[in-house]
Design a protein around this motif. Structure first.
Motif, PDB file in Angstrom:
ATOM      1  N   THR A 155      -5.276  23.600 -47.341  1.00  0.00           N
ATOM      2  CA  THR A 155      -4.938  22.695 -46.233  1.00  0.00           C
ATOM      3  C   THR A 155      -5.642  23.069 -44.926  1.00  0.00           C
ATOM      4  O   THR A 155      -6.152  22.179 -44.239  1.00  0.00           O
ATOM      5  CB  THR A 155      -3.411  22.601 -46.053  1.00  0.00           C
ATOM      6  OG1 THR A 155      -2.871  21.967 -47.217  1.00  0.00           O
ATOM      7  CG2 THR A 155      -3.040  21.790 -44.830  1.00  0.00           C
ATOM      8  N   GLN A 194      -8.013  20.488 -42.793  1.00  0.00           N
ATOM      9  CA  GLN A 194      -7.654  20.101 -41.427  1.00  0.00           C
ATOM     10  C   GLN A 194      -8.737  20.428 -40.398  1.00  0.00           C
ATOM     11  O   GLN A 194      -8.631  20.019 -39.248  1.00  0.00           O
ATOM     12  CB  GLN A 194      -6.347  20.780 -41.024  1.00  0.00           C
ATOM     13  CG  GLN A 194      -5.162  20.245 -41.794  1.00  0.00           C
ATOM     14  CD  GLN A 194      -3.872  20.986 -41.496  1.00  0.00           C
ATOM     15  OE1 GLN A 194      -3.879  22.167 -41.141  1.00  0.00           O
ATOM     16  NE2 GLN A 194      -2.756  20.293 -41.648  1.00  0.00           N
ATOM     17  N   GLY A 245      -9.557  14.176 -45.681  1.00  0.00           N
ATOM     18  CA  GLY A 245      -9.603  14.740 -44.344  1.00  0.00           C
ATOM     19  C   GLY A 245     -10.903  14.587 -43.602  1.00  0.00           C
ATOM     20  O   GLY A 245     -11.880  14.001 -44.079  1.00  0.00           O
TER      21      GLY A 245
END
Length: 159
Positions: free
Chosen positions: A11, A15, A132
């Motif tokens: 993650t 991000q 993302g």
């Protein structure tokens, strides 16, 4: 392909902001907006997810048009257009999206090859963007707040 994806571990990578060196400006004959190239999206997927931890499948490839036309000088030129649906699988997460491609050539095969490759690449990039900013999602935000700012030097003139 690995069954378990450690989403907590990746993650932070997902991000991160998009590096502007990977952003290509639109051209008169190309995409409608700034974009990342297909090779870069694949490189990011390999780096973030792992080489064997993601895959994609072409679920549909449809010929929209293929005809003999003329180039801008009036010479004969084959023109092809294809629409593609791609499915990306990362662990147990599946994303699907559509892409479009157009191709041109003196030979019909060249036009078809260009159109199909462009359609597949477009669909693949559209699927990956849902993961993302580093996959181009940041380019859909007009503020570009998730694209890394290039170092800017501000000169102050003191009079």
């Amino acid at each position: 392909m690995e069954d378990e994806m450690d989403w907590n571990a990746i993650t932070p990578e997902l991000q991160k902001k998009l590096d502007p060196k990977h952003v290509k400006p639109r051209s008169d004959n190309g995409p409608k907006g700034d974009y990342i190239e297909g090779w870069h999206a694949i490189e990011e997927a390999n780096a973030i997810f792992g080489f064997g931890a993601w895959s994609y499948t072409i679920t549909s490839l449809i010929k929209d048009d293929c005809e003999l036309g003329a180039d801008k000088w009036g010479k004969p030129q084959w023109q092809a257009a294809y629409t593609c649906i791609v499915r990306v699988t990362v662990g147990d997460v599946v994303r699907e999206d559509v892409g479009f491609g157009s191709g041109f050539g003196k030979k019909v095969g060249d036009a078809i090859e260009g159109a199909t490759k462009e359609a597949v690449t477009d669909a693949l990039k559209r699927c990956l963007r849902t993961f993302g900013n580093r996959f181009g999602l940041a380019l859909y935000d007009k503020t570009r707040c998730n694209v890394v700012l290039v170092n800017v030097i501000v000169w102050l003139v003191i009079v």
